[in-house]
Design a protein around this motif. Structure first.
Motif, PDB file in Angstrom:
ATOM      1  N   LEU A 107      31.591  48.128  35.978  1.00 48.52           N
ATOM      2  CA  LEU A 107      32.109  47.139  36.928  1.00 48.52           C
ATOM      3  C   LEU A 107      30.958  46.352  37.560  1.00 48.52           C
ATOM      4  O   LEU A 107      31.043  45.138  37.750  1.00 48.52           O
ATOM      5  CB  LEU A 107      32.957  47.823  38.007  1.00 48.52           C
ATOM      6  N   PHE A 108      29.879  47.054  37.891  1.00 52.93           N
ATOM      7  CA  PHE A 108      28.696  46.378  38.436  1.00 52.93           C
ATOM      8  C   PHE A 108      28.131  45.382  37.430  1.00 52.93           C
ATOM      9  O   PHE A 108      27.838  44.230  37.768  1.00 52.93           O
ATOM     10  CB  PHE A 108      27.606  47.406  38.772  1.00 52.93           C
ATOM     11  N   VAL A 109      27.981  45.848  36.193  1.00 58.57           N
ATOM     12  CA  VAL A 109      27.377  45.002  35.163  1.00 58.57           C
ATOM     13  C   VAL A 109      28.204  43.743  34.927  1.00 58.57           C
ATOM     14  O   VAL A 109      27.675  42.668  34.671  1.00 58.57           O
ATOM     15  CB  VAL A 109      27.229  45.799  33.847  1.00 58.57           C
ATOM     16  N   LEU A 132      31.757  44.012  45.082  1.00 58.72           N
ATOM     17  CA  LEU A 132      31.573  45.365  45.592  1.00 58.72           C
ATOM     18  C   LEU A 132      32.825  45.887  46.293  1.00 58.72           C
ATOM     19  O   LEU A 132      33.189  47.056  46.158  1.00 58.72           O
ATOM     20  CB  LEU A 132      30.375  45.405  46.553  1.00 58.72           C
ATOM     21  N   ASP A 133      33.505  45.029  47.052  1.00 63.56           N
ATOM     22  CA  ASP A 133      34.705  45.470  47.772  1.00 63.56           C
ATOM     23  C   ASP A 133      35.760  45.999  46.809  1.00 63.56           C
ATOM     24  O   ASP A 133      36.440  46.991  47.086  1.00 63.56           O
ATOM     25  CB  ASP A 133      35.297  44.325  48.603  1.00 63.56           C
ATOM     26  N   PHE A 134      35.921  45.306  45.674  1.00 64.58           N
ATOM     27  CA  PHE A 134      36.905  45.760  44.682  1.00 64.58           C
ATOM     28  C   PHE A 134      36.493  47.115  44.110  1.00 64.58           C
ATOM     29  O   PHE A 134      37.319  48.008  43.931  1.00 64.58           O
ATOM     30  CB  PHE A 134      37.036  44.744  43.545  1.00 64.58           C
ATOM     31  N   ILE A 135      35.199  47.270  43.813  1.00 64.02           N
ATOM     32  CA  ILE A 135      34.722  48.522  43.220  1.00 64.02           C
ATOM     33  C   ILE A 135      34.944  49.687  44.181  1.00 64.02           C
ATOM     34  O   ILE A 135      35.401  50.764  43.779  1.00 64.02           O
ATOM     35  CB  ILE A 135      33.234  48.416  42.828  1.00 64.02           C
ATOM     36  N   VAL A 136      34.630  49.477  45.464  1.00 63.13           N
ATOM     37  CA  VAL A 136      34.830  50.525  46.473  1.00 63.13           C
ATOM     38  C   VAL A 136      36.291  50.940  46.512  1.00 63.13           C
ATOM     39  O   VAL A 136      36.626  52.136  46.544  1.00 63.13           O
ATOM     40  CB  VAL A 136      34.379  50.038  47.870  1.00 63.13           C
ATOM     41  N   LYS A 188      23.234  53.932  40.018  1.00 61.29           N
ATOM     42  CA  LYS A 188      21.840  54.224  39.683  1.00 61.29           C
ATOM     43  C   LYS A 188      21.559  54.181  38.193  1.00 61.29           C
ATOM     44  O   LYS A 188      20.485  53.787  37.765  1.00 61.29           O
ATOM     45  CB  LYS A 188      21.462  55.612  40.215  1.00 61.29           C
ATOM     46  N   SER A 189      22.507  54.615  37.398  1.00 63.26           N
ATOM     47  CA  SER A 189      22.262  54.678  35.960  1.00 63.26           C
ATOM     48  C   SER A 189      21.905  53.314  35.400  1.00 63.26           C
ATOM     49  O   SER A 189      21.110  53.204  34.482  1.00 63.26           O
ATOM     50  CB  SER A 189      23.510  55.212  35.250  1.00 63.26           C
ATOM     51  N   TYR A 190      22.521  52.282  35.948  1.00 65.29           N
ATOM     52  CA  TYR A 190      22.213  50.932  35.492  1.00 65.29           C
ATOM     53  C   TYR A 190      20.966  50.399  36.189  1.00 65.29           C
ATOM     54  O   TYR A 190      20.115  49.782  35.565  1.00 65.29           O
ATOM     55  CB  TYR A 190      23.394  50.006  35.766  1.00 65.29           C
TER      56      TYR A 190
END
Length: 594
Positions: free
Chosen positions: A444-446, A451-455, A471-473
């Motif tokens: 989702l980050f990529v 951010l609000d949607f991801i949270v 962190k992995s990305y």
């Protein structure tokens, strides 16, 4: 104080006296006392399942002290009792502590450490060193936390302070914690090709009429884990009729799934209703699991169906052995009609059921075991050829280490063509369920999702948690930023990293170059660039790809260590760099990799 067990079920004065007793109390001859209406301190099994009101894993509420050496039972019981009565920890967390300390005490006994007074700093050091050979940094961190709880209790009942032991454990805990953060960042993202194969195989299993209903439902739940990133306990407790649809302005329909989560800011052990959005693949998986569950219950043979009704009516303890059909019929016929109506309303509540019994399979641990069985069954179907060496090394590995596990994982028919000796050394690759969560969040980050949607989608309590999962990305992304900074610092160095302070304009960088360790790192980094004929100004992406192909992880190979060192220095001086070089650096986060 957590009100897990009612206060009036305890003789609190007696408990406090025992917990805080000193040498004058004879702690080897315990006084028996009541913990709850049905549980006494001296009982060999403590079963708190009457408190399991949300149908979570039953094993978490059951503490069996049968295999604990007699010399240590007293101490383990008190540490467990401390956690149940005087902390806000959930039973799942307390049971993990119970399991770790149980293994610890058995190991001590096997090592001839049969008295609590023999557990000193040297013994704990040897134990942790041995555990480090078979446990991840995160697991070692948990072991330290639980050992601290044990020795803090011992401190209350002994004249010996155990300060040296506690200090040692705290230092090791700090060490393991630092390693765990790096280990997690590097290893939790599932390689794309492995993930795609997992989902493809799960879809085939879900639609394969030759497989058992149980295996097909597990396959559907794996798809939901991989597509939504929900927690494994949340997946194990998914209920039917919880899929809903909203219509957006473009006329497109969006499905979302309502479910229970126990990760809340509120009381430990309580749940809240939440939701997440579903892809078309996930929506189909949910509907298929609903149908499979319903079909399994509707098509049960008479005996398992009668047993199911009796158990749902709360009469499991009265089931006859063996289950004669005439007796079962009589028991069901004696269930009042209004009770049967109640059963009818809840019998198809949960998706995660055993297709043979029609009953709910309870607990995240059961689903986790089913997930591993899925990967074992498909070990010959998964192709690792397209994965890099580092990606293969990031996968979890299981070995069939006993004949009982061999018999459990392979059917009778399979065992005709397969022997235990032929597979006991084989590596079975899989991923633990939490990694689906990390991977979904990362993707989702990529994709640039807000951010609000991801949270909201991930049901995180805070944005900090969401950023942690990324962190992995960011590990790779930040490495790229570090290389960018190095290139900006070295505009006239012929493609190498500038190491001569007289050629540097930045006062901050001049100061950093006075550090011998940094200069040594730059020298090694430049050797790497020369050897591979790379230019720090123009070949950043090539450098990254080169690093990925190295057999050692970036954080441990020579060039990686050097990047870590200079990245740490940049991180420590980021504000100064920002002021000197401009706003370009203001949004760069460079964590310490060392």
């Amino acid at each position: 104080m957590q009100n897990i067990v009612k206060s009036n079920d305890f003789d609190l004065n007696l408990i406090v006296n025992i917990l805080k007793s000193r040498k004058e109390h004879n702690i080897t001859s315990t006084q028996n006392f009541r913990i709850s209406e049905t549980i006494w301190f001296d009982d060999i099994v403590w079963n708190f399942n009457y408190l399991n009101t949300n149908n979570r894993g039953e094993n978490n509420y059951r503490f069996d002290f049968t295999n604990i050496p007699d010399e240590y039972v007293f101490y383990l019981k008190h540490v467990v009792l401390n956690e149940i009565k005087f902390t806000n920890n959930a039973f799942g967390s307390i049971h993990k502590m119970f399991e770790v300390l149980s293994r610890f005490f058995r190991a001590m006994y096997d090592d001839e450490k049969k008295y609590i007074i023999m557990l000193n700093k040297k013994v704990i050091s040897q134990y942790l060193d041995k555990q480090s050979n078979t446990n991840s940094p995160s697991s070692l961190e948990h072991i330290c936390v639980y050992l601290k709880k044990l020795f803090n209790f011992l401190k209350t009942i002994s004249d010996y302070s155990y300060e040296d032991v506690l200090e040692y454990i705290e230092n090791k805990n700090t060490e393991y914690s630092a390693k765990a953060k790096l280990y997690t960042a590097k290893n939790e993202y599932i390689p794309d090709d492995f993930l795609n194969q997992t989902i493809s195989l799960a879809i085939k299993d879900m639609n394969d009429n030759r497989l058992s209903i149980s295996n097909r439902i597990v396959a559907g739940l794996i798809i939901l884990l991989a597509e939504t990133g929900m927690r494994i306990e949340e997946a194990s407790l998914l209920e039917s009729n919880m899929l809903d649809t909203i219509h957006i302005d473009s006329g497109k329909e969006v499905n979302y799934l309502k479910f229970k989560t126990f990760k809340t800011k509120d009381t430990i052990g309580e749940y809240k209703e939440t939701f997440c959005y579903l892809s078309d693949i996930a929506s189909n998986a949910y509907r298929t699991c609903e149908q499979l569950m319903s079909n399994a219950i509707d098509n049960l043979n008479e005996i398992p169906n009668l047993r199911r009704l009796i158990i749902l009516n709360g009469m499991e303890s009265k089931l006859p052995k063996p289950s004669r059909v005439s007796v079962l019929r009589n028991m069901v016929n004696n269930i009042p009609i209004d009770e049967l109506e109640k059963i009818k309303k809840i019998e198809k509540k949960y998706l995660f059921i055993d297709g043979r019994t029609g009953l709910q399979k309870k607990g995240a641990e059961v689903l986790r075991e089913n997930l591993v069985s899925f990967y074992i069954r498909h070990s010959d179907d998964i192709n690792l050829d397209n994965l890099s060496q580092s990606e293969i090394e990031s996968l979890n590995i299981l070995n069939i280490s006993s004949k009982s596990k061999f018999e459990r994982e392979f059917t009778k028919e399979q065992r005709h063509n397969l022997s235990y000796d032929s597979i006991k050394e084989k590596n079975f690759y899989y991923v633990n369920p939490h990694r689906f969560r990390v991977t979904v969040c990362t993707k989702l980050f990529v994709q640039g999702v807000h951010l609000d949607f991801i949270v909201t989608h991930m049901n995180h309590i805070s944005e900090d948690m969401t950023n942690y999962y990324n962190k992995s990305y960011t590990l790779k992304n930040d490495l790229k930023e570090a290389l960018n900074i190095l290139s900006l610092m070295s505009p006239n160095s012929g493609g190498l990293i500038e190491a001569d302070s007289s050629n540097v304009e930045s006062d901050t960088y001049k100061l950093l170059l006075s550090d011998d360790l940094l200069k040594e790192s730059i020298s090694k980094m430049n050797s790497f660039l020369k050897k591979n004929k790379l230019n720090i100004l123009t070949d950043i992406n090539v450098i990254l790809k080169k690093l990925e192909k190295l057999s050692a992880p970036v954080a441990t190979n020579d060039f990686g260590i050097c990047i870590n060192i200079i990245t740490q220095k940049i991180c420590e001086n980021r504000e100064s760099f920002s002021k000197e070089i401009g706003s370009y650096f203001l949004n760069i986060t460079l964590p310490t990799y060392l």
